[in-house]
Design an enzyme around this catalytic site. Structure first.
Site: not given
Length: 1536
Positions: A298, A301
């Site tokens: 994550e 990202h």
């Protein structure tokens, strides 16, 4: 004197007791503090969960998330529903056109909330709110003023639009490659790099401010900080905790005011990149989950990295199964437009941890995407390549190493900043000191961190500087150790004796490590304290202590208590990632406990053995505090009854001083490599790296001449790892005694790593690397083999290709108009549309599985089965119709003359095409060329129109088959059969850009003025693999709020399909600009609707479709000569594939010149013994292309001409096919189901009994089971059974069982001899029990998608007697949705299969057999239609060892082996002979040059193998331990 001595003795006793009490008090205080801390963390976790629930409830009343349209609005989701995705319009919010105002509204409302006073801004915030409302009021007043000028703008708007649409068209380009989709220009995306298009999404200078929300626990925060540390060591990214002030950003010269705010709000998600809003302090939320790798996923990202599986570079690596994806998955797997990528890519890495797995976001449990190469599977264990992209995109060398000269790095290395140093960052195994030009030698690390701690003692003894202690525990029974055990411990006579290595700060080595690295591991506590960064924990064992059995100790000991029970203190840390290497001393062996996971922490320079031991604990209630207790952080353990399994990792130092970098070239085309000491035993604890480097554009082929590396069916103890992609991407490890396959590199690099452990050594390997020059390819690499036109028809692994005509249900097929002219004939390997990297073919029907083909025959042919001669001796027809015959025994079948393969194709550069013949209605764009090379294309333009078709020079010296051009649609366009042509453009652009592109081509943006037109666009988008993508429509709203199409027809007068609450009339006013609304097509499948968006919003981009009218048809003819053959193969061609019929086969399908065609009369003779499904009552007439369908009457089954139930009318007035013949179903063999025998995602569990009451396992007739059929994934014993429902309490009775033996990797067919066949009737179901486990493939499907399959009941069996004849089995579990690769043939009782003609096998004498006469090849075009097209597809029959069958109790081993199968439903058994022509071909296997005497090697290896048994037993402790090996492995499965 005696009294004094007595007094002194008493005092001494009291002193000892006081010391003991003090010690006990100290221990109890430590336990109390730990209990308090443990309880506090549990309470904090519970409160955080409650807080998260409350937050979610609050947010339901407000905004779920910022619904923005900017580049940072996309939410990347993992494991939960997506937050906001591309394609979400933001509902009815009026601020959708201006993402900054919207973000400001959302975040100010969030920051100034009463619930978080700490974040309230200074000053009177109510006054600021009033000012904000006043500004909004002024804006509304300004909008009213501008309404007055709307009418004057209408005429200007329409005039400008008309002028734009009628502007002068430019001349058509004469560049052949400009309009050629197969040219290199279109497919340069596979190799080119993408520039960063939006620097605002990057974090300035790599500095990422962050904060933790109140719902993030201390445990989570430690995990997150461990991820920060991993990124900071391997990149220039630095995480700095935000101090809560706005000056924080200006003090660091940051051009934004955004920080990552870690929350725990359910699911794992992050926004893509940094918010671009600058002026207001914003907390950008990220939900990182608990697992380190997921959190790193994550955070990547947030650093602006997209999912790897959405990269435009994925072509050639994976194929998406769109039909298996749910609505969210359709979005998550859409390819990112290169211009929107926002980062530069340095190659595709399917194993990246920033990629999804194959089953995520599927709606049915099946694979969402298929890797095209089995050794490149989405394992999620690749880190080097993603870190490289972060370094390069953030220019880490420029940020951290300014003023230094940038080094030139070789072999995929790059200049960067790594572990605090500037220089070349190299793939694992290469040396940064030489700029990655050589192999990295051993890099010793000496000296432990300055702290007191303890370690378990390894068998070699303690490392230098450690003190030795011991502990003997009395247990309640015997214990176990793993098959490979390196801990110095004894487990005999119900006792466990452990050795400990203790170290204190006083014995610290100079120059050693200064601190313990972050990771996931445990050590022993020593000196009543844990080193910094560790969390303490305690395990208390209830030892079996009595008058004769006590705890024995020998100081020094780790912290604990050893009086009545054993208490051991541990120090554990969980603030790192086990997958990433940590640095610890690597010159001596040591042991660490595992923590939190069954995985071992990687340590740089060490060989790792995952191991375990077990302790049999006294007592019945294992988790009772009085018997067994864990407190705090302790090593990873698993309980099985009274037996506690403790898992640890043994580390042994590796010697890396071997290997080399080999540059292949014209002067050095081959090179041999071998393990150290070859052909003698390789040394222990060794790692060697070899890197083959070929010139640009060339590849490397590796062949193993000898291979003998330690390993068994369970594990590779020593292994050879091969990386045939980029050197930084993890490879696949191999071990064993044989390596037949040749390994071909994907690009110019091929890396081989050999690793040996510390126990047993074998001979090793000898391999040869060979240069493959791109000039020697038999196809044009510039078009990726699109123009290959050879007759190669098997995949790289020798699996037989399926005919293209049978794969019409797949996305790439013969009847796609865009693929129609790519010569998809027979079952030959092709690459239509140049979609993948080289020619390929389909090998499985169910999943449309594709595999690459070795069309240039660069690899040596070999047998995948090791008993091919025995199979052919027992089944003479094996090479023609046996199960998996082509895959398993191709080399032997060629040797016996039963199969001939095509001759090796010529080099593509040696082939040329002559000037092609003229096309009657078109003119070529002439070039002054008399010779065309393979891959050259020639454009033909309709003589009186704009339609264009491309002809390409093919590898056999011919041209693409095109009969005419005019009429229909242009090349790469699709017809809707109503006179309109469409071209899909998978590029995300603004509406203005889409309109300009279409007008430049003399086309228009597609409109959907009718429901049929809209449905066609939805289907076309799906066919192009873009289902769920937004697509522009030629629909707009003028300034007065009137919606109209591009031809100025009003929407209100015709078909509409708006989404709910739309359209909203009026312009969107943003920053003084009026952004008028356009429309897109959104949603998936039939749920697609029209969506209202801003036309000129620079953030809003979508795909688009261009449309134009068909050109007039001048002649009535088929564009391809194969149309008649296609109609014979697929009688429903003209009705099922209307676009193909309209565009390619208008003559055959009767679309043109119908008045001059002969009609067909269908009489009663065509339907004798059949029921007519369509067509009307006989006699009736059919026009060309029309068809009728029949079926067998109820209770009958087809036995002849079964593919001709549908028959079509030919242009000549004849009807295709022959009349099917049906017989009573009870009189012929039938199959239980039509399931394809293919590998699946899971396999049957050991000792689990399965039986199903669904359509795939129900028996529908009476008879007896004569065959069982499946695909075996592993070796083992399987019980195949028939069950009968017995009672409502889920009891099922075993009506018969056949015990069979599975052989790994084979499609198996067991013919059951008479006397062992199971008698069945329609009240029964088939079932199975896999005793060893892992044999039968299965899917665990979703009941919502397959409710009929959700009827599988199952239970565990303690012994094989539980499935004996007439046993009642209680199914504890179910119903469950399972899907097995299992089938059975049911025949009439006493059925005898007809005999088949057998092939002859070569003589066993030394003389060579006479060559068989060359077989005559007959194509499907020349085959008579009335011929029976069914083939006797005999299966590989294998002897069945049956324990009991039917109602008999006899058992025998005999079996009939030459019976043909009537498998008319299973797709792999219905194809005809593999080869269309049988050209004599000699397979010559050449042995590469060796540098040592081969005879000596062979004789030496032969001697070694005789001693193998003794060598395998070397190093084992006792006979008792070896006998328990299998039992230990089974019990260790949980830990592994």
């Amino acid at each position: 004197m005696g009294v004094k001595l007595l007094f002194l003795g008493i005092c001494l006793i009291y002193l000892v007791l006081d010391l003991h009490d003090a010690e006990v008090t100290a221990v109890s205080d430590r336990q109390a503090k730990l209990k308090e801390k443990d309880a506090r963390e549990k309470l904090q976790q519970e409160l955080s969960k409650n807080y998260a629930v409350k937050q979610r409830r609050r947010k339901k009343k407000k905004f779920r998330d910022p619904r923005t349209r900017g580049k940072s609005s996309k939410v990347v989701n993992r494991g939960g529903a997506p937050k906001v995705q591309n394609g979400d319009d933001g509902g009815d919010d009026p601020h959708i056109g201006n993402r900054e105002n919207y973000l400001q509204k959302y975040f100010k409302g969030k920051m100034w909330g009463i619930r978080d006073k700490k974040k309230a801004p200074k000053g009177n915030w109510r006054k600021k709110l009033r000012k904000q409302k006043h500004k909004k009021k002024e804006k509304r007043q300004n909008m009213k003023k501008k309404e007055k000028s709307k009418r004057t703008k209408v005429k200007k708007f329409k005039k400008k639009r008309k002028k734009h649409k009628k502007r002068r068209r430019g001349k058509r380009s004469t560049d052949e490659n400009e309009d050629d989709p197969g040219s290199d220009q279109e497919h340069t995306h596979r190799t080119k790099r993408y520039a960063i298009t939006d620097q605002e999404r990057m974090w300035d200078y790599g500095v990422v401010p962050y904060s933790f929300s109140s719902d993030v626990t201390d445990v989570m925060a430690r995990t997150y900080r461990g991820v920060f540390d991993a990124l900071e060591k391997r990149t220039c990214i630095s995480f700095v905790e935000w101090d809560g002030t706005e000056s924080f950003y200006s003090n660091r010269s940051l051009n934004h005011m955004v920080h990552l705010n870690f929350v725990d709000q359910g699911g794992c998600w992050a926004y893509l990149g940094r918010y671009t809003y600058r002026t207001t302090n914003i907390a950008q939320d990220i939900s990182c989950c608990y697992v380190g790798r997921t959190c790193l996923h994550e955070i990547m990202h947030s650093l602006s990295m997209e999912h790897e599986h959405t990269s435009p570079l994925r072509d050639g690596w994976l194929r998406v199964n769109w039909d298996n994806l749910n609505e969210d998955g359709q979005f998550q797997f859409s390819v990112i437009d290169p211009l929107m990528l926002g980062r530069e890519s340095w190659g595709f890495d399917i194993k990246s941890f920033v990629s999804y797995g194959t089953t995520e976001f599927t709606k049915n449990g099946m694979m969402g995407f298929q890797p095209l190469m089995p050794d490149f599977y989405p394992t999620g264990n690749s880190y080097w390549q993603p870190f490289k992209e972060v370094q390069m995109n953030y220019d880490c060398f420029g940020i951290k190493c300014s003023g230094m000269e940038e080094p030139v790095c070789e072999n995929d290395g790059y200049p960067g900043y790594y572990e605090g140093e500037c220089g070349c960052v190299c793939p694992p195994g290469l040396d940064p000191a030489t700029n990655c030009a050589s192999i990295k030698p051993t890099d010793p690390i000496r000296g432990w961190p300055p702290s007191s701690f303890g370690l378990p003692e390894p068998i070699e003894g303690c490392p230098a500087g450690f003190q030795l202690g011991s502990l003997t525990q009395p247990l309640a029974g015997d214990s176990e150790v793993s098959s490979s055990s390196h801990i110095n411990a004894g487990f005999e006579n119900s006792t466990a004796e452990f050795g400990f290595c203790l170290k204190d700060t006083a014995s610290q080595t100079e120059g050693g490590l200064t601190e313990w690295p972050r990771g996931q591991y445990c050590i022993h506590s020593y000196s009543n304290a844990c080193p910094p960064g560790f969390q303490e924990g305690l395990i208390t064992y209830d030892d079996s202590v009595n008058a004769t059995r006590t705890i024995l100790t020998e100081s020094p000991l780790p912290d604990g208590s050893f009086v009545n029970n054993t208490e051991l203190w541990y120090c554990c840390r969980s603030d790192g990632m086990v997958q990433l290497d940590i640095k610890l001393p690597n010159t001596e062996s040591f042991i660490l406990y595992r923590h939190g996971t069954a995985e071992c922490q990687n340590v740089e320079g060490m060989y790792m053995f995952p191991e375990y031991y077990s302790l049999m604990i006294e007592g019945e209630t294992i988790r009772s505090i009085s018997v067994y207790q864990t407190l705090g952080s302790v090593p990873y353990n698993v309980l099985d009854g009274n037996e506690l399994f403790v898992y640890y990792c043994y580390y042994s130092p590796l010697n890396k001083d071997c290997g080399e970098v080999i540059h292949l070239g014209p002067e050095n085309p081959t090179h041999d490599i071998m393990t150290p000491n070859y052909p003698f035993d390789y040394p222990l604890n060794t790692e060697c790296n070899w890197l083959f480097v070929a010139p640009e554009g060339s590849e490397v082929m590796l062949n193993f001449n000898d291979f003998d590396v330690e390993g068994d069916d369970f594990d590779c103890f020593d292994y050879v790892t091969i990386k045939r992609g980029l050197p930084g991407i993890p490879g696949v490890s191999y071990c064993g005694t044989e390596f037949k396959a040749a390994i071909k590199s994907i690009d110019r690099y091929l890396m081989i790593t050999f690793t040996s452990g510390s126990e047993i050594t074998y001979t090793g390997f000898h391999a040869t690397g060979r240069l493959l020059d791109v000039a020697d390819l038999c196809y044009n690499p510039d078009d990726f083999g699109r123009t290959y036109n050879g007759i190669h028809n098997y995949a790289e692994d020798f699996t037989e290709c399926l005919p293209w005509v049978e794969m019409a249900h797949c996305d790439t097929n013969l009847f796609n108009t865009e693929d129609a002219f790519d010569n998809l004939d027979g079952n030959y390997c092709r690459n239509p549309g140049a979609r993948y990297d080289s020619p390929w073919c389909y090998t499985e029907k169910e999943n449309c599985t594709i595999k690459y083909c070795d069309v240039c025959q660069e690899r040596t042919i070999y047998d995948n089965f090791d008993d091919c001669e025995e199979l052919i001796a027992e089944h003479p027809n094996f090479c023609l119709d046996g199960d998996h015959h082509h895959y398993g025994c191709l080399a032997t079948c060629i040797e016996y003359g039963h199969i001939t393969i095509p001759e090796k194709s010529n080099r593509a550069q040696d082939v040329s095409c002559p000037v092609p013949d003229d096309i009657v209605d078109a003119d070529p764009i002439v070039h002054d060329v008399t010779r065309y090379n393979v891959g050259d294309s020639l454009a033909y333009v309709c003589s009186n129109g704009t339609a264009t078709k491309m002809r390409r020079c093919l590898t056999d010296g011919t041209w693409t088959d095109i009969e005419y051009v005019c009429g229909g649609c242009g090349d790469e366009m699709k017809s809707d059969t109503r006179g309109t042509c469409y071209a899909y453009v998978a590029e995300e652009v603004r509406f203005v850009e889409a309109e300009e592109y279409c007008i430049e081509k003399d086309w228009d943006v597609a409109s959907a003025q009718t429901e049929d037109a809209f449905n066609f666009l939805v289907q076309y988008r799906s066919d192009m693999g873009s289902d769920g993508k937004q697509v522009w429509l030629d629909l707009y709203e003028d300034p007065v709020g009137v919606w109209s199409w591009g031809d100025e027809s009003l929407v209100q007068d015709g078909f509409t399909n708006w989404r709910s609450t739309y359209p909203v009339s009026g312009p969107i006013e943003t920053d003084g600009n009026n952004w008028y609304r356009c429309a897109t097509m959104v949603g998936t499948g039939q749920s697609s609707v029209w969506n209202q968006v801003a036309c000129d919003n620079k953030w809003y981009k979508a795909h688009y479709i261009c449309q134009t009218m068909e050109s007039e048809r001048e002649i009535c003819a088929d564009r391809k000569s194969s149309c008649t053959r296609n109609l014979i193969d697929i009688p429903l061609l003209c009705s099922q594939y209307q676009s193909y019929a309209h565009e390619v086969c208008p003559y055959t399908c009767g679309i043109c010149d119908v008045e001059n065609a002969d009609s067909c009369t269908v009489t009663a003779d065509f339907v004798v013994g059949l029921n007519l499904v369509s067509g009307g009552s006989t006699p009736f007439s059919l026009n060309p292309g029309e068809s009728f369908t029949t079926q067998c009457p109820a209770g009958q089954i087809c036995t002849q001409n079964c593919q001709h139930f549908s028959r079509a009318c030919r242009r000549s007035g004849e009807v295709t096919g022959a009349t099917p013949v049906c017989q009573d179903a009870d009189s012929v063999p039938t199959l239980v189901n039509n399931i394809e025998r293919i590998p699946r995602l899971d396999t049957s569990e050991a000792r689990r009994i399965y039986q199903g009451d669904n359509s795939y396992m129900n028996i529908t007739r009476s008879g007896e089971i004569t065959k069982w059929m499946t695909l075996c994934e592993n070796d083992g014993i399987v019980h195949l059974m028939a069950f009968k429902y017995w009672s409502q309490d889920r009891y099922f009775k075993v009506m018969g069982v056949n015990q069979v033996e599975c052989k790994a990797g084979r499609r198996m067919t067991w013919e059951i001899p008479e006397g062992e066949r199971i008698q069945v009737d329609p009240s029964m179901n088939i079932g199975l029990m896999d005793w060893n486990g892992g044999c039968i493939p299965l899917y665990e499907c979703f009941a919502s998608e397959y409710p009929d399959l959700n009827k599988i009941y199952h239970t565990m069996a303690e012994s094989q007697d539980e499935v004996a004849l007439n046993k009642l089995v209680w199914m504890r579990a179910g119903p469950t949705c399972y899907f097995f690769s299992l089938n059975a043939e049911i025949s009439p009782v006493g059925y005898i299969a007809p005999a088949t003609t057998q092939l002859t096998t070569p003589s066993t004498t030394t003389e060579e057999p006479e060559p068989e006469p060359e077989a005559t090849s007959t194509s499907s075009e020349d085959t008579s239609e009335s011929t029976d097209m069914t083939t006797s597809s005999g299966d590989v029959s294998t002897s069945s060892t049956s324990t009991s069958a039917g109602n008999t109790e006899s058992s025998s081993t005999g079996a009939s082996r030459s019976s043909p199968s009537t498998d008319a439903f299973v797709s792999e058994d219905t194809t005809s002979s593999v080869w269309q022509r049988t050209t004599t071909h000699s397979v010559v296997i050449t042995t590469p040059r060796r540098t040592i005497n081969e005879d000596f090697i062979k004789s030496f290896i032969k001697k070694k193998k005789k001693k193998r048994k003794w060598w395998k037993n070397r190093g084992k402790k006792t006979d008792k331990t070896r006998k328990r090996k299998n039992k230990r492995r089974k019990k260790a499965q949980k830990g592994r």
